[in-house]
Design an enzyme around this catalytic site. Structure first.
Site, PDB file in Angstrom:
ATOM      1  N   ASP A  75       0.879  -1.161   0.000  1.00  6.99           N
ATOM      2  CA  ASP A  75       0.000   0.000   0.000  1.00  6.99           C
ATOM      3  C   ASP A  75       0.911   1.203   0.000  1.00  6.99           C
ATOM      4  O   ASP A  75       1.882   1.263   0.755  1.00  6.99           O
ATOM      5  CB  ASP A  75      -0.944   0.037   1.201  1.00  6.99           C
ATOM      6  N   SER A  76       0.630   2.108  -0.905  1.00 10.82           N
ATOM      7  CA  SER A  76       1.566   3.205  -1.079  1.00 10.82           C
ATOM      8  C   SER A  76       0.816   4.478  -1.412  1.00 10.82           C
ATOM      9  O   SER A  76      -0.368   4.449  -1.742  1.00 10.82           O
ATOM     10  CB  SER A  76       2.540   2.861  -2.208  1.00 10.82           C
ATOM     11  N   GLY A 155       0.668   6.819 -12.242  1.00 11.51           N
ATOM     12  CA  GLY A 155       0.213   7.635 -11.109  1.00 11.51           C
ATOM     13  C   GLY A 155       0.801   9.037 -11.105  1.00 11.51           C
ATOM     14  O   GLY A 155       0.803   9.739 -12.120  1.00 11.51           O
ATOM     15  N   LYS A 177      14.315   4.099 -10.886  1.00 11.80           N
ATOM     16  CA  LYS A 177      13.217   4.345  -9.941  1.00 11.80           C
ATOM     17  C   LYS A 177      13.273   3.304  -8.822  1.00 11.80           C
ATOM     18  O   LYS A 177      13.057   3.604  -7.659  1.00 11.80           O
ATOM     19  CB  LYS A 177      11.867   4.304 -10.663  1.00 11.80           C
ATOM     20  N   HIS A 182      10.493   4.715  -3.357  1.00  9.32           N
ATOM     21  CA  HIS A 182       9.909   4.221  -2.104  1.00  9.32           C
ATOM     22  C   HIS A 182       9.696   2.710  -2.133  1.00  9.32           C
ATOM     23  O   HIS A 182      10.011   2.001  -1.181  1.00  9.32           O
ATOM     24  CB  HIS A 182       8.594   4.949  -1.814  1.00  9.32           C
TER      25      HIS A 182
HETATM   26  P1  IMP Z   1      -2.971   1.783  -3.594  1.00  9.97           P
HETATM   27  O1  IMP Z   1      -3.085   0.899  -4.788  1.00  9.97           O
HETATM   28  O2  IMP Z   1      -4.175   1.864  -2.751  1.00  9.97           O
HETATM   29  O3  IMP Z   1      -1.724   1.492  -2.811  1.00  9.97           O
HETATM   30  O4  IMP Z   1      -2.861   3.258  -4.183  1.00  9.97           O
HETATM   31  C1  IMP Z   1      -1.670   3.830  -4.393  1.00  9.97           C
HETATM   32  C2  IMP Z   1      -1.867   5.074  -5.233  1.00  9.97           C
HETATM   33  O5  IMP Z   1      -0.781   5.943  -4.902  1.00  9.97           O
HETATM   34  C3  IMP Z   1      -1.756   4.773  -6.733  1.00  9.97           C
HETATM   35  O6  IMP Z   1      -2.980   4.619  -7.339  1.00  9.97           O
HETATM   36  C4  IMP Z   1      -1.036   6.019  -7.228  1.00  9.97           C
HETATM   37  O7  IMP Z   1      -1.968   7.041  -7.441  1.00  9.97           O
HETATM   38  C5  IMP Z   1      -0.161   6.387  -6.045  1.00  9.97           C
HETATM   39  N1  IMP Z   1       1.161   5.728  -6.169  1.00  9.97           N
HETATM   40  C6  IMP Z   1       1.653   4.697  -5.442  1.00  9.97           C
HETATM   41  N2  IMP Z   1       2.890   4.368  -5.836  1.00  9.97           N
HETATM   42  C7  IMP Z   1       3.173   5.211  -6.847  1.00  9.97           C
HETATM   43  C8  IMP Z   1       4.319   5.354  -7.679  1.00  9.97           C
HETATM   44  O8  IMP Z   1       5.319   4.636  -7.606  1.00  9.97           O
HETATM   45  N3  IMP Z   1       4.243   6.336  -8.593  1.00  9.97           N
HETATM   46  C9  IMP Z   1       3.169   7.156  -8.730  1.00  9.97           C
HETATM   47  N4  IMP Z   1       2.063   7.053  -8.009  1.00  9.97           N
HETATM   48  C10 IMP Z   1       2.068   6.082  -7.058  1.00  9.97           C
END
Ligand code: IMP
Length: 200
Positions: A75-76, A155, A177, A182
């Site tokens: 989760d990011s 993203g 990257k 991260h």
């Molecule tokens: P998750 O799938 O709920 O973890 O949502 C993470 C959201 O954070 C993604 O849909 C992106 O909008 C953003 N995100 C996470 N990691 C990245 C990355 O490496 N690059 C750009 N956006 C990211």
């Protein structure tokens, strides 16, 4: 953290529906003797946690229980200092698609001169019998650019410039990257645990 060795651990389900993330996972995991599987296409998980790690746990446990295989979830998201940490765990819900999310972010920061931000990634590996096996986190500091730059990645990549590089994530090759980003930092923290789980 339970580091019992899984001698039958040969498959790993990636608990994500995001192709950009799955590519990064595959690149990282190519050095491990694992068959990488996707999560079931109909698996829908409510991200009800209040932190990146809580959401990673929820996703890893759901994918492990749905598939009967060990699962890895990330989760990011992006936290902007001027916005008190927003969009944070709501990064994917900030607007309806990537270009709208970027548009909203740039608009929110229009009159602001502190554009400091950081990306976080929480990784969790869970087993089908509801155990959390490993949890690690990674972070990358940077600034939000005035305009999008670069075409790689996904993203918020075009508007996040990594401190000390002059490059946005979207101007970097995947390997760069991964080395600085991260998720790459979280992967690095995960490596020794994964080796122990795999008995390598
Ligand atoms: P998750 O799938 O709920 O973890 O949502 C993470 C959201 O954070 C993604 O849909 C992106 O909008 C953003 N995100 C996470 N990691 C990245 C990355 O490496 N690059 C750009 N956006 C990211």
């Amino acid at each position: 953290m339970n580091l019992r060795t899984y001698r039958d651990f040969s498959k790993l389900v990636i608990a994500s529906a995001n192709d950009g993330k799955i590519n990064e996972f595959k690149n990282f995991l190519s050095n491990f003797p694992l068959v990488i599987l996707g999560q079931p296409p109909d698996l829908k998980v409510q991200e009800t946690g209040v932190s990146f790690m809580e959401n990673a746990r929820i996703k890893a446990l759901a994918a492990a229980s749905a598939t009967g295989e060990i699962s890895l979830a990330d989760d990011s998201g992006l936290s902007v200092l001027f916005l008190n940490g927003a969009p944070g765990i709501y990064s994917s819900r900030y607007a309806k698609n990537d270009s709208e999310r970027i548009k909203r972010l740039l608009k929110e920061l229009e009159l602001c001169d502190n554009r400091s931000a950081y990306f976080s990634s929480a990784l969790c590996i869970a087993s089908p019998n509801n155990e959390i096996l490993v949890e690690v986190e990674g972070r990358c500091d940077g600034v939000i650019t005035n305009l999008p730059r670069g075409t790689n990645g996904f993203g918020y990549d075009p508007v996040f410039e990594v401190d000390g590089t002059g490059l946005t994530y979207a101007e970097m090759e995947l390997n760069q990257k991964e080395a600085l980003g991260h998720r790459g930092r979280a992967f690095k923290a995960l490596t020794p645990y994964l080796k122990r789980l795999l008995d390598l």
